[in-house]
Design a protein around this motif. Structure first.
Motif, PDB file in Angstrom:
ATOM      1  N   PRO A   1       0.655  -0.623  -0.046  1.00 21.91           N
ATOM      2  CA  PRO A   1       0.258  -0.117  -0.159  1.00 21.91           C
ATOM      3  C   PRO A   1       0.621   1.248  -0.034  1.00 21.91           C
ATOM      4  O   PRO A   1       0.173   2.636  -0.305  1.00 21.91           O
ATOM      5  CB  PRO A   1      -0.586  -0.527   0.697  1.00 21.91           C
ATOM      6  N   ASN A   2       2.495   1.022   0.186  1.00 23.54           N
ATOM      7  CA  ASN A   2       3.151   2.327  -0.288  1.00 23.54           C
ATOM      8  C   ASN A   2       3.706   2.784  -1.602  1.00 23.54           C
ATOM      9  O   ASN A   2       4.154   3.724  -1.653  1.00 23.54           O
ATOM     10  CB  ASN A   2       3.855   1.906   0.994  1.00 23.54           C
ATOM     11  N   GLU A   3       2.937   1.726  -2.198  1.00 24.99           N
ATOM     12  CA  GLU A   3       3.353   1.679  -3.216  1.00 24.99           C
ATOM     13  C   GLU A   3       2.754   2.518  -4.633  1.00 24.99           C
ATOM     14  O   GLU A   3       1.232   1.849  -4.517  1.00 24.99           O
ATOM     15  CB  GLU A   3       4.140   0.458  -4.104  1.00 24.99           C
ATOM     16  N   PHE A   4       2.704   2.874  -5.849  1.00 21.46           N
ATOM     17  CA  PHE A   4       1.704   4.217  -6.419  1.00 21.46           C
ATOM     18  C   PHE A   4       2.639   3.765  -7.569  1.00 21.46           C
ATOM     19  O   PHE A   4       3.257   4.267  -8.150  1.00 21.46           O
ATOM     20  CB  PHE A   4       1.620   5.145  -6.002  1.00 21.46           C
ATOM     21  N   THR A   5       1.732   3.878  -9.119  1.00 25.30           N
ATOM     22  CA  THR A   5       1.217   3.665 -10.165  1.00 25.30           C
ATOM     23  C   THR A   5       0.831   5.030 -10.369  1.00 25.30           C
ATOM     24  O   THR A   5      -0.227   5.170 -10.254  1.00 25.30           O
ATOM     25  CB  THR A   5       1.542   2.718 -10.936  1.00 25.30           C
ATOM     26  N   LEU A   6       1.940   6.495 -10.945  1.00 23.81           N
ATOM     27  CA  LEU A   6       0.363   6.684 -12.043  1.00 23.81           C
ATOM     28  C   LEU A   6       0.475   6.173 -13.619  1.00 23.81           C
ATOM     29  O   LEU A   6       1.521   6.464 -13.826  1.00 23.81           O
ATOM     30  CB  LEU A   6       1.255   8.803 -11.394  1.00 23.81           C
ATOM     31  N   VAL A   7      -0.546   6.865 -14.205  1.00 27.22           N
ATOM     32  CA  VAL A   7      -0.937   6.344 -15.837  1.00 27.22           C
ATOM     33  C   VAL A   7      -1.566   7.690 -16.459  1.00 27.22           C
ATOM     34  O   VAL A   7      -2.192   8.613 -15.560  1.00 27.22           O
ATOM     35  CB  VAL A   7      -1.841   5.529 -15.657  1.00 27.22           C
ATOM     36  N   GLU A   8      -1.146   7.798 -16.914  1.00 20.80           N
ATOM     37  CA  GLU A   8      -1.202   9.143 -17.883  1.00 20.80           C
ATOM     38  C   GLU A   8      -1.561   9.345 -19.254  1.00 20.80           C
ATOM     39  O   GLU A   8      -0.422   8.224 -20.025  1.00 20.80           O
ATOM     40  CB  GLU A   8      -0.176  10.454 -17.620  1.00 20.80           C
ATOM     41  N   MET A   9      -2.314   9.609 -19.811  1.00 20.70           N
ATOM     42  CA  MET A   9      -2.913   9.631 -21.417  1.00 20.70           C
ATOM     43  C   MET A   9      -2.688  10.866 -21.929  1.00 20.70           C
ATOM     44  O   MET A   9      -3.353  11.369 -20.861  1.00 20.70           O
ATOM     45  CB  MET A   9      -4.399   8.359 -21.384  1.00 20.70           C
ATOM     46  N   TYR A  10      -2.239  10.487 -23.108  1.00 21.94           N
ATOM     47  CA  TYR A  10      -2.558  12.391 -23.874  1.00 21.94           C
ATOM     48  C   TYR A  10      -2.904  11.775 -25.140  1.00 21.94           C
ATOM     49  O   TYR A  10      -2.982  10.750 -25.514  1.00 21.94           O
ATOM     50  CB  TYR A  10      -0.925  12.577 -23.517  1.00 21.94           C
TER      51      TYR A  10
ATOM     52  N   ARG B   1       7.884  17.345 -10.390  1.00 26.83           N
ATOM     53  CA  ARG B   1       9.310  16.413 -10.262  1.00 26.83           C
ATOM     54  C   ARG B   1       9.914  16.488  -9.631  1.00 26.83           C
ATOM     55  O   ARG B   1      10.608  15.988  -9.423  1.00 26.83           O
ATOM     56  CB  ARG B   1       9.685  16.667 -12.127  1.00 26.83           C
ATOM     57  N   ASP B   2      10.016  18.005  -9.239  1.00 26.65           N
ATOM     58  CA  ASP B   2      11.053  17.917  -8.139  1.00 26.65           C
ATOM     59  C   ASP B   2      10.809  17.805  -6.747  1.00 26.65           C
ATOM     60  O   ASP B   2      11.625  17.188  -5.916  1.00 26.65           O
ATOM     61  CB  ASP B   2      11.672  19.420  -8.165  1.00 26.65           C
ATOM     62  N   ASP B   3      10.082  17.901  -6.462  1.00 28.43           N
ATOM     63  CA  ASP B   3       8.775  17.706  -5.565  1.00 28.43           C
ATOM     64  C   ASP B   3       8.969  16.159  -4.513  1.00 28.43           C
ATOM     65  O   ASP B   3       9.477  15.428  -3.611  1.00 28.43           O
ATOM     66  CB  ASP B   3       7.849  18.504  -5.289  1.00 28.43           C
ATOM     67  N   VAL B   4       8.986  15.470  -5.906  1.00 28.16           N
ATOM     68  CA  VAL B   4       8.866  14.514  -5.572  1.00 28.16           C
ATOM     69  C   VAL B   4      10.261  13.540  -6.137  1.00 28.16           C
ATOM     70  O   VAL B   4       9.939  12.153  -5.545  1.00 28.16           O
ATOM     71  CB  VAL B   4       7.243  12.968  -6.329  1.00 28.16           C
ATOM     72  N   ALA B   5      10.697  13.962  -6.643  1.00 29.24           N
ATOM     73  CA  ALA B   5      12.603  13.304  -6.441  1.00 29.24           C
ATOM     74  C   ALA B   5      12.479  11.939  -5.417  1.00 29.24           C
ATOM     75  O   ALA B   5      13.078  11.161  -5.541  1.00 29.24           O
ATOM     76  CB  ALA B   5      13.313  13.993  -7.103  1.00 29.24           C
ATOM     77  N   ASP B   6      12.483  12.663  -4.562  1.00 30.20           N
ATOM     78  CA  ASP B   6      12.971  11.853  -3.153  1.00 30.20           C
ATOM     79  C   ASP B   6      12.347  10.873  -2.597  1.00 30.20           C
ATOM     80  O   ASP B   6      12.307  10.241  -1.792  1.00 30.20           O
ATOM     81  CB  ASP B   6      13.584  12.470  -1.890  1.00 30.20           C
ATOM     82  N   LEU B   7      11.645  11.035  -3.190  1.00 25.58           N
ATOM     83  CA  LEU B   7      10.460   9.760  -2.672  1.00 25.58           C
ATOM     84  C   LEU B   7      10.191   8.736  -3.897  1.00 25.58           C
ATOM     85  O   LEU B   7       9.548   7.563  -3.404  1.00 25.58           O
ATOM     86  CB  LEU B   7       8.911  10.531  -3.142  1.00 25.58           C
ATOM     87  N   MET B   8      10.899   8.589  -4.679  1.00 24.13           N
ATOM     88  CA  MET B   8      10.318   7.135  -5.412  1.00 24.13           C
ATOM     89  C   MET B   8      12.125   6.066  -5.875  1.00 24.13           C
ATOM     90  O   MET B   8      12.393   6.722  -5.511  1.00 24.13           O
ATOM     91  CB  MET B   8      11.367   8.398  -7.610  1.00 24.13           C
ATOM     92  N   MET B   9      11.393   5.414  -5.601  1.00 27.18           N
ATOM     93  CA  MET B   9      11.622   4.267  -5.591  1.00 27.18           C
ATOM     94  C   MET B   9      12.868   4.115  -6.462  1.00 27.18           C
ATOM     95  O   MET B   9      13.849   3.101  -6.349  1.00 27.18           O
ATOM     96  CB  MET B   9      11.005   3.063  -5.135  1.00 27.18           C
ATOM     97  N   GLU B  10      12.390   4.141  -7.684  1.00 26.19           N
ATOM     98  CA  GLU B  10      13.738   3.721  -8.886  1.00 26.19           C
ATOM     99  C   GLU B  10      13.319   5.533  -9.701  1.00 26.19           C
ATOM    100  O   GLU B  10      12.455   5.875  -9.251  1.00 26.19           O
ATOM    101  CB  GLU B  10      13.106   2.421  -9.435  1.00 26.19           C
TER     102      GLU B  10
END
Length: 67
Positions: free
Chosen positions: A15-24, A43-52
């Motif tokens: 439950p601490n893992e998320f995926t964002l899906v965007e369609m353009y 992009r800058d705010d979440v950089a440190d939150l990324m597992m990869e």
């Protein structure tokens, strides 16, 4: 801005893992979005939150049919 859909998904198993899906609508819409102030801030705010590192994957929509 060409964004057709944005989904935020949480793993049922992790439950601490998320995926964002965007369609353009097209590649130009993606490029334009990546120049916006809110995207650059996010992009800058979440950089440190990324597992990869973030990555993009391209898919071909098959349903619903745009026609």
């Amino acid at each position: 801005m060409g964004n057709l859909r944005f989904d935020a998904l949480r793993s049922e198993d992790q439950p601490n893992e998320f995926t964002l899906v965007e369609m353009y609508a097209d590649d130009a819409s993606v490029a334009k979005h990546k120049e916006t102030k809110h995207y650059l801030q996010w992009r800058d705010d979440v950089a440190d939150l990324m597992m990869e590192p973030r990555r993009a994957e391209t898919y071909e929509p098959i349903y619903p049919d745009d026609a």
